[in-house]
Every structure is written in structure tokens, then in C-alpha cells.
Design a protein around this motif. Structure first.
Motif, PDB file in Angstrom:
ATOM      1  N   GLU A  62       0.830  -1.208   0.000  1.00  0.00           N
ATOM      2  CA  GLU A  62       0.000   0.000   0.000  1.00  0.00           C
ATOM      3  C   GLU A  62       0.862   1.254   0.000  1.00  0.00           C
ATOM      4  OE1 GLU A  62      -3.717   1.620  -0.444  1.00  0.00           O
ATOM      5  OE2 GLU A  62      -3.222  -0.500  -0.402  1.00  0.00           O
ATOM      6  N   ALA A  63       1.937   1.261   0.782  1.00  0.00           N
ATOM      7  CA  ALA A  63       2.839   2.420   0.821  1.00  0.00           C
ATOM      8  C   ALA A  63       3.559   2.591  -0.520  1.00  0.00           C
ATOM      9  CB  ALA A  63       3.847   2.266   1.955  1.00  0.00           C
ATOM     10  N   TYR A  64       3.914   1.485  -1.144  1.00  0.00           N
ATOM     11  CA  TYR A  64       4.573   1.524  -2.455  1.00  0.00           C
ATOM     12  C   TYR A  64       3.627   2.129  -3.502  1.00  0.00           C
ATOM     13  CZ  TYR A  64       7.451  -0.086  -6.351  1.00  0.00           C
ATOM     14  OH  TYR A  64       8.241  -0.143  -7.474  1.00  0.00           O
ATOM     15  N   ARG A  65       2.393   1.673  -3.480  1.00  0.00           N
ATOM     16  CA  ARG A  65       1.393   2.184  -4.427  1.00  0.00           C
ATOM     17  C   ARG A  65       1.140   3.676  -4.206  1.00  0.00           C
ATOM     18  NH1 ARG A  65      -4.282  -0.264  -4.073  1.00  0.00           N
ATOM     19  NH2 ARG A  65      -5.300   1.635  -4.701  1.00  0.00           N
ATOM     20  N   ARG A  96       8.797  17.510   0.303  1.00  0.00           N
ATOM     21  CA  ARG A  96       8.487  17.037   1.666  1.00  0.00           C
ATOM     22  C   ARG A  96       7.454  15.920   1.644  1.00  0.00           C
ATOM     23  NH1 ARG A  96       9.736  20.987   6.403  1.00  0.00           N
ATOM     24  NH2 ARG A  96      11.488  22.015   5.425  1.00  0.00           N
ATOM     25  N   LEU A  97       6.492  16.046   0.765  1.00  0.00           N
ATOM     26  CA  LEU A  97       5.464  15.016   0.615  1.00  0.00           C
ATOM     27  C   LEU A  97       6.094  13.711   0.134  1.00  0.00           C
ATOM     28  CD1 LEU A  97       2.406  14.699   0.889  1.00  0.00           C
ATOM     29  CD2 LEU A  97       2.167  15.652  -1.383  1.00  0.00           C
ATOM     30  N   GLU A  98       6.926  13.812  -0.884  1.00  0.00           N
ATOM     31  CA  GLU A  98       7.615  12.620  -1.391  1.00  0.00           C
ATOM     32  C   GLU A  98       8.526  12.011  -0.322  1.00  0.00           C
ATOM     33  OE1 GLU A  98       7.927  13.939  -6.090  1.00  0.00           O
ATOM     34  OE2 GLU A  98       9.622  14.296  -4.755  1.00  0.00           O
ATOM     35  N   ASP A  99       9.240  12.872   0.402  1.00  0.00           N
ATOM     36  CA  ASP A  99      10.147  12.374   1.445  1.00  0.00           C
ATOM     37  C   ASP A  99       9.390  11.632   2.550  1.00  0.00           C
ATOM     38  OD1 ASP A  99      12.335  13.415   0.106  1.00  0.00           O
ATOM     39  OD2 ASP A  99      12.575  15.144   1.445  1.00  0.00           O
ATOM     40  N   ALA A 100       8.237  12.152   2.956  1.00  0.00           N
ATOM     41  CA  ALA A 100       7.450  11.493   4.005  1.00  0.00           C
ATOM     42  C   ALA A 100       6.951  10.132   3.522  1.00  0.00           C
ATOM     43  CB  ALA A 100       6.282  12.366   4.440  1.00  0.00           C
ATOM     44  N   ALA A 101       6.486  10.071   2.271  1.00  0.00           N
ATOM     45  CA  ALA A 101       6.007   8.797   1.721  1.00  0.00           C
ATOM     46  C   ALA A 101       7.152   7.810   1.560  1.00  0.00           C
ATOM     47  CB  ALA A 101       5.306   9.037   0.382  1.00  0.00           C
ATOM     48  N   LEU A 102       8.317   8.285   1.134  1.00  0.00           N
ATOM     49  CA  LEU A 102       9.481   7.412   0.980  1.00  0.00           C
ATOM     50  C   LEU A 102       9.990   6.930   2.336  1.00  0.00           C
ATOM     51  CD1 LEU A 102      11.339   6.134  -1.105  1.00  0.00           C
ATOM     52  CD2 LEU A 102      12.758   8.187  -0.998  1.00  0.00           C
ATOM     53  N   ALA A 103       9.976   7.812   3.343  1.00  0.00           N
ATOM     54  CA  ALA A 103      10.383   7.418   4.697  1.00  0.00           C
ATOM     55  C   ALA A 103       9.451   6.342   5.249  1.00  0.00           C
ATOM     56  CB  ALA A 103      10.408   8.635   5.614  1.00  0.00           C
ATOM     57  N   LEU A 104       8.183   6.464   4.951  1.00  0.00           N
ATOM     58  CA  LEU A 104       7.221   5.443   5.383  1.00  0.00           C
ATOM     59  C   LEU A 104       7.529   4.104   4.721  1.00  0.00           C
ATOM     60  CD1 LEU A 104       4.658   4.605   6.890  1.00  0.00           C
ATOM     61  CD2 LEU A 104       3.351   5.465   4.943  1.00  0.00           C
ATOM     62  N   LEU A 105       7.745   4.130   3.422  1.00  0.00           N
ATOM     63  CA  LEU A 105       8.027   2.889   2.688  1.00  0.00           C
ATOM     64  C   LEU A 105       9.299   2.223   3.192  1.00  0.00           C
ATOM     65  CD1 LEU A 105       7.221   1.060   0.251  1.00  0.00           C
ATOM     66  CD2 LEU A 105       8.733   2.507  -1.129  1.00  0.00           C
ATOM     67  N   THR A 106      10.375   2.984   3.301  1.00  0.00           N
ATOM     68  CA  THR A 106      11.636   2.385   3.756  1.00  0.00           C
ATOM     69  C   THR A 106      11.565   2.009   5.230  1.00  0.00           C
ATOM     70  OG1 THR A 106      12.602   4.574   4.136  1.00  0.00           O
ATOM     71  CG2 THR A 106      13.033   3.537   1.998  1.00  0.00           C
ATOM     72  N   GLY A 107      10.792   2.758   6.010  1.00  0.00           N
ATOM     73  CA  GLY A 107      10.628   2.415   7.418  1.00  0.00           C
ATOM     74  C   GLY A 107       9.932   1.084   7.628  1.00  0.00           C
ATOM     75  N   VAL A 108       9.000   0.751   6.741  1.00  0.00           N
ATOM     76  CA  VAL A 108       8.332  -0.549   6.815  1.00  0.00           C
ATOM     77  C   VAL A 108       9.357  -1.664   6.622  1.00  0.00           C
ATOM     78  CG1 VAL A 108       6.697  -2.082   5.634  1.00  0.00           C
ATOM     79  CG2 VAL A 108       6.043   0.276   6.167  1.00  0.00           C
ATOM     80  N   LEU A 109      10.256  -1.480   5.657  1.00  0.00           N
ATOM     81  CA  LEU A 109      11.306  -2.481   5.430  1.00  0.00           C
ATOM     82  C   LEU A 109      12.213  -2.609   6.645  1.00  0.00           C
ATOM     83  CD1 LEU A 109      12.347  -1.641   1.764  1.00  0.00           C
ATOM     84  CD2 LEU A 109      11.062  -3.625   2.550  1.00  0.00           C
ATOM     85  N   GLU A 110      12.590  -1.467   7.214  1.00  0.00           N
ATOM     86  CA  GLU A 110      13.463  -1.484   8.387  1.00  0.00           C
ATOM     87  C   GLU A 110      12.781  -2.151   9.576  1.00  0.00           C
ATOM     88  OE1 GLU A 110      14.282   2.643   8.895  1.00  0.00           O
ATOM     89  OE2 GLU A 110      15.617   2.723   7.141  1.00  0.00           O
ATOM     90  N   ALA A 111      11.532  -1.813   9.814  1.00  0.00           N
ATOM     91  CA  ALA A 111      10.804  -2.399  10.942  1.00  0.00           C
ATOM     92  C   ALA A 111      10.680  -3.901  10.782  1.00  0.00           C
ATOM     93  CB  ALA A 111       9.418  -1.770  11.069  1.00  0.00           C
ATOM     94  N   ASN A 112      10.436  -4.338   9.560  1.00  0.00           N
ATOM     95  CA  ASN A 112      10.283  -5.762   9.316  1.00  0.00           C
ATOM     96  C   ASN A 112      11.576  -6.524   9.594  1.00  0.00           C
ATOM     97  OD1 ASN A 112       8.572  -7.952   8.351  1.00  0.00           O
ATOM     98  ND2 ASN A 112      10.107  -8.098   6.739  1.00  0.00           N
ATOM     99  N   ALA A 113      12.710  -5.867   9.412  1.00  0.00           N
ATOM    100  CA  ALA A 113      14.003  -6.526   9.613  1.00  0.00           C
ATOM    101  C   ALA A 113      14.432  -6.560  11.072  1.00  0.00           C
ATOM    102  CB  ALA A 113      15.072  -5.812   8.776  1.00  0.00           C
ATOM    103  N   GLN A 114      13.778  -5.785  11.920  1.00  0.00           N
ATOM    104  CA  GLN A 114      14.168  -5.706  13.321  1.00  0.00           C
ATOM    105  C   GLN A 114      13.428  -6.735  14.164  1.00  0.00           C
ATOM    106  OE1 GLN A 114      13.374  -1.613  14.292  1.00  0.00           O
ATOM    107  NE2 GLN A 114      15.233  -0.903  13.288  1.00  0.00           N
ATOM    108  N   ALA A 115      14.130  -7.262  15.148  1.00  0.00           N
ATOM    109  CA  ALA A 115      13.495  -8.219  16.055  1.00  0.00           C
ATOM    110  C   ALA A 115      12.428  -7.512  16.899  1.00  0.00           C
ATOM    111  CB  ALA A 115      14.539  -8.874  16.947  1.00  0.00           C
ATOM    112  N   ALA A 116      12.785  -6.362  17.451  1.00  0.00           N
ATOM    113  CA  ALA A 116      11.837  -5.568  18.244  1.00  0.00           C
ATOM    114  C   ALA A 116      11.228  -4.519  17.310  1.00  0.00           C
ATOM    115  CB  ALA A 116      12.544  -4.916  19.424  1.00  0.00           C
ATOM    116  N   LYS A 117      10.115  -4.857  16.715  1.00  0.00           N
ATOM    117  CA  LYS A 117       9.496  -4.021  15.687  1.00  0.00           C
ATOM    118  C   LYS A 117       8.736  -2.820  16.233  1.00  0.00           C
ATOM    119  CE  LYS A 117       8.831  -7.953  12.560  1.00  0.00           C
ATOM    120  NZ  LYS A 117      10.237  -8.128  12.453  1.00  0.00           N
ATOM    121  N   ALA A 118       8.150  -2.950  17.404  1.00  0.00           N
ATOM    122  CA  ALA A 118       7.227  -1.936  17.922  1.00  0.00           C
ATOM    123  C   ALA A 118       7.811  -0.529  17.973  1.00  0.00           C
ATOM    124  CB  ALA A 118       6.679  -2.355  19.287  1.00  0.00           C
TER     125      ALA A 118
END
Length: 122
Positions: A16-19, A42-64
Motif C-alpha cells: 500500500e505504501a509503495y502504491r 516534503r510530501l515525497e520524502d514522508a512517503a518514501l520514509a514510510l516505505l523504507t521504514g516498513v522495510l526497516e521495521a520488518n528486519a528488526q526483532a523488536a518491531k514496535a
């Protein structure tokens, strides 16, 4: 993405974030020339930060903790989208589509946070 992240919401929120980001880029290109490097960026940066943040969170053991910080990116997106609409850089229809998509991402993120917190507490 890991299989556990799938149960927690990882792949669905990523898609959804990618789309959102894919659809946002051409909309920002139609902003007034002077606003593309300012509000548009700024709009693009916020959307890109969200997308990459999802990847980062998924890779972390403590996701919360990372997921909670992504909530700020969702709020930034909401405010920037509303401002873009109020300044007539986005049509109401464009705004509505982006706002609905951002709300869906926010709901998925909230569910993923609850899932991650429940896993951590047990």
C-alpha cells in the motif's frame, strides 16, 4: 519479508505504501514549479520514509519502537496532503484518494503495532 511479518502486516502495508508513492510522484510533478522542491519534496520524502521504514521495521526483532515512529510519518503525510489540497496543488479527488490510502496505511500500521507489542509482552 518474513513469514511472521506477514501475519503482523508487513507485506500488505508495504504494498500500500509503495502504491501511494508511485501515484504521488506524478501528482507532485503537477505542483506549481516553485512548490515542487518545497512542499512536493516534503510530501515525497514522508512517503518514501514510510516505505523504507516498513522495510526497516520488518528486519528488526523488536518491531514496535520503529513502527511507532512510522506513525509520525503517517501524520506528516496527512498534514502535507491536506495542505496540498487546501493550496489547490491537489484536486479534491486526488486528495481523497491519497487520504483514503494514507488512512488505510495508518490502520494497517496500528494493527501491526498491536501485533508487535503483543508478541513482545508474551
Amino acid at each position: 519479508m518474513t513469514r511472521a511479518a506477514g501475519r503482523g502486516g508487513g507485506p500488505a502495508i508495504f504494498a500500500e505504501a509503495y502504491r501511494l508513492l508511485l501515484d504521488l510522484y506524478p501528482a507532485v510533478r503537477r505542483f506549481p514549479r516553485g512548490q515542487q522542491p518545497v512542499l512536493g519534496r516534503r510530501l515525497e520524502d514522508a512517503a518514501l520514509a514510510l516505505l523504507t521504514g516498513v522495510l526497516e521495521a520488518n528486519a528488526q526483532a523488536a518491531k514496535a519502537p520503529r513502527l511507532r515512529s512510522l506513525s509520525i510519518e503517517v501524520e506528516k503525510l496527512r498534514v502535507l496532503l491536506r495542505l496540498s489540497k487546501d493550496l489547490s496543488f491537489l484536486s479534491f479527488g486526488q486528495y481523497q484518494v491519497f487520504a483514503e490510502r494514507t488512512d488505510a496505511i495508518g490502520r494497517m500500521l496500528g494493527g501491526w503495532i498491536k501485533w508487535a507489542e503483543s508478541r513482545h509482552s508474551t
